[in-house]
Design a protein around this motif. Structure first.
Motif, short mmCIF file in Angstrom:
data_model
loop_
_atom_site.label_atom_id
_atom_site.label_comp_id
_atom_site.label_asym_id
_atom_site.label_seq_id
_atom_site.Cartn_x
_atom_site.Cartn_y
_atom_site.Cartn_z
N ARG A 150 40.89 43.99 43.54
CA ARG A 150 40.25 45.06 42.75
C ARG A 150 38.87 44.69 42.22
O ARG A 150 38.06 45.58 41.93
CB ARG A 150 41.14 45.42 41.55
N VAL A 151 38.59 43.40 42.06
CA VAL A 151 37.30 42.98 41.52
C VAL A 151 36.33 42.73 42.68
O VAL A 151 36.63 41.95 43.59
CB VAL A 151 37.44 41.72 40.64
N LEU A 152 35.18 43.38 42.64
CA LEU A 152 34.20 43.28 43.73
C LEU A 152 33.38 42.00 43.64
O LEU A 152 33.20 41.30 44.63
CB LEU A 152 33.27 44.48 43.71
N PHE A 153 32.86 41.72 42.45
CA PHE A 153 32.08 40.50 42.23
C PHE A 153 31.86 40.30 40.75
O PHE A 153 32.17 41.19 39.94
CB PHE A 153 30.72 40.53 42.97
N ILE A 154 31.35 39.13 40.38
CA ILE A 154 31.01 38.85 38.99
C ILE A 154 29.51 38.60 38.91
O ILE A 154 28.93 37.91 39.75
CB ILE A 154 31.80 37.66 38.41
N GLU A 155 28.90 39.19 37.90
CA GLU A 155 27.45 39.15 37.75
C GLU A 155 27.05 38.23 36.60
O GLU A 155 27.54 38.38 35.48
CB GLU A 155 26.96 40.58 37.49
N GLN A 156 26.19 37.27 36.88
CA GLN A 156 25.56 36.35 35.93
C GLN A 156 26.47 35.96 34.77
O GLN A 156 26.20 36.26 33.60
CB GLN A 156 24.27 36.97 35.38
N PRO A 157 27.54 35.22 35.02
CA PRO A 157 28.46 34.87 33.94
C PRO A 157 27.96 33.76 33.03
O PRO A 157 28.40 33.65 31.88
CB PRO A 157 29.72 34.43 34.68
N MET A 158 27.06 32.89 33.52
CA MET A 158 26.54 31.77 32.72
C MET A 158 25.02 31.89 32.60
O MET A 158 24.37 32.63 33.35
CB MET A 158 26.90 30.44 33.40
N PRO A 159 24.42 31.18 31.64
CA PRO A 159 22.97 31.25 31.47
C PRO A 159 22.20 30.88 32.74
O PRO A 159 22.67 30.08 33.56
CB PRO A 159 22.69 30.25 30.34
N ALA A 160 21.02 31.47 32.87
CA ALA A 160 20.19 31.20 34.05
C ALA A 160 19.82 29.73 34.15
O ALA A 160 19.55 29.22 35.25
CB ALA A 160 18.93 32.07 33.99
N SER A 161 19.81 29.03 33.02
CA SER A 161 19.44 27.61 33.01
C SER A 161 20.51 26.70 33.61
O SER A 161 20.25 25.52 33.89
CB SER A 161 19.15 27.16 31.58
N CYS A 162 21.71 27.22 33.86
CA CYS A 162 22.84 26.38 34.30
C CYS A 162 22.88 26.26 35.82
O CYS A 162 23.88 26.60 36.47
CB CYS A 162 24.15 26.98 33.80
N ALA A 163 21.81 25.74 36.40
CA ALA A 163 21.72 25.66 37.87
C ALA A 163 22.83 24.81 38.46
O ALA A 163 23.49 25.20 39.44
CB ALA A 163 20.35 25.13 38.28
N ALA A 164 23.07 23.64 37.89
CA ALA A 164 24.11 22.75 38.42
C ALA A 164 25.49 23.37 38.28
O ALA A 164 26.35 23.25 39.17
CB ALA A 164 24.04 21.39 37.72
N ALA A 165 25.73 24.04 37.16
CA ALA A 165 27.03 24.68 36.94
C ALA A 165 27.27 25.80 37.95
O ALA A 165 28.38 25.98 38.45
CB ALA A 165 27.11 25.22 35.51
N TYR A 166 26.23 26.55 38.27
CA TYR A 166 26.37 27.61 39.28
C TYR A 166 26.63 27.01 40.66
O TYR A 166 27.43 27.55 41.44
CB TYR A 166 25.13 28.49 39.31
N ALA A 167 25.97 25.92 40.98
CA ALA A 167 26.21 25.27 42.27
C ALA A 167 27.65 24.78 42.37
O ALA A 167 28.27 24.82 43.45
CB ALA A 167 25.23 24.11 42.45
N HIS A 168 28.21 24.32 41.23
CA HIS A 168 29.61 23.92 41.18
C HIS A 168 30.53 25.13 41.33
O HIS A 168 31.56 25.08 42.02
CB HIS A 168 29.87 23.21 39.85
#
Length: 329
Positions: A202-220
């Motif tokens: 039912r969930v299509l996608f999630i949009e920007q859940p963490m701050p833009a500064s969290c580059a390493a966290a997004y890569a994880h």
């Protein structure tokens, strides 16, 4: 010489627009007009405090542009040079550029989408956004605004209410859902624990859940997330697409963030080159801003262009919605 003017638009909202970082019951946008006495162009600026934009700042910057020679602009090249030299906030930059481009197209007898090299606008399905609220208010909200006519819903969430709010939306409607975190999580593992509770069908996608500064966290997060992760605040008028590709599955391009039609088209092309999915979004805008977005929307995979429906009194009537799709006047 061209005559420019700016006018504040005081926009009351139908309900409190609450997202993870703030809440509001009204907005101040601006209408920018340029005319030679025969032909006219209009553009909208929707300042957003997330990017340091305030109504006061935009008015100050507009006066700077006037003093720097805005009335003497004779071509798009002149205008782009002026905007580069004096670099106003992106929302104001979009209003000024789009007003001039609309004026130019009227003067030359061109359609705006033609000038931008885009497909003609067609009826555009859009999602509709449910702001943050107590879960017990969701069913009445969806019923009052008849939201089941939309093909999908977006749910604004914060870290505290996310699970209960999304689960309640999924319970009371059969629509697919987009989850928009507006940078409210700090830890990817906490975020993954939340995402693991959601219905994968039912969930299509999630949009920007963490701050833009969290580059390493997004890569994880990206390879572990059960849903595609879409960048919003991580993409403004400029972006490192090689880095974005490591963090996200797609991007949300907004004209107010891009600072102009021309830069939005550039960002769209770069996203395609880097195999990122594309979403066109909006701030809280009138139908002037949404009309502008629809000049590009056929090139995007997903549209979130519902914000004019949040206004108590929409002043222009350039777009109307029927059964979840947007139509130009």
């Amino acid at each position: 010489m061209l005559n420019w003017r700016i006018e504040a638009l005081h926009l009351k909202l139908k309900y409190t627009w609450k997202i993870a970082r703030n809440a509001s019951d009204e907005k101040v946008n601006f209408l920018v007009q340029v005319t030679d006495g025969t032909f006219n162009g209009f553009g909208e600026a929707a300042p957003n405090v997330r990017y340091g934009e305030t109504p006061e700042l935009l008015l100050q910057q507009y006066q700077v542009l006037l003093a720097a020679g805005l009335p003497n602009v004779k071509s798009m090249e002149d205008l782009l040079q002026l905007l580069q030299e004096y670099a106003p906030a992106n929302a104001l930059r979009f209003a000024v550029e789009s007003a001039y481009l609309h004026y130019y197209c009227q003067h030359k007898g061109l359609a705006v989408h033609q000038m931008l090299g885009q497909a003609p606008p067609r009826p555009q399905p859009t999602c509709y956004t449910v702001p943050i609220m107590e879960p017990g208010q969701v069913q009445a909200f969806i019923t009052k605004y008849q939201l089941n006519r939309f093909s999908s819903l977006k749910v604004k969430v914060n870290h505290e209410l996310a699970t209960d709010l999304v689960q309640e939306v999924l319970r009371v409607t059969d629509r697919p859902v987009v989850v928009d975190g507006n940078e409210s999580w700090q830890e990817p593992d906490e975020l993954l624990a939340f995402l693991s509770q959601l219905d994968r069908e039912r969930v299509l996608f999630i949009e920007q859940p963490m701050p833009a500064s969290c580059a390493a966290a997004y890569a994880h997060l990206k390879p572990l997330s059960p849903f595609p992760v879409i960048a919003d605040e991580s993409v403004t008028d400029a972006a490192d697409f090689a880095l974005l590709r490591e963090q996200f599955h797609g991007i949300n391009i907004k004209l107010m963030k891009a600072g102009g039609y021309l830069n939005a088209v550039r960002l769209l092309q770069l996203a395609r080159q880097h195999h990122l999915s594309t979403m066109i979004g909006c701030m809280v805008e009138t139908t002037l801003g949404i009309w502008s977005a629809m000049q590009l929307s056929q090139s995007f995979d997903f549209a979130d262009l519902d914000s004019f429906m949040v206004l108590e009194q929409e002043p222009f009537g350039l777009v109307h919605e029927q059964e979840g799709a947007l139509y130009l006047k």
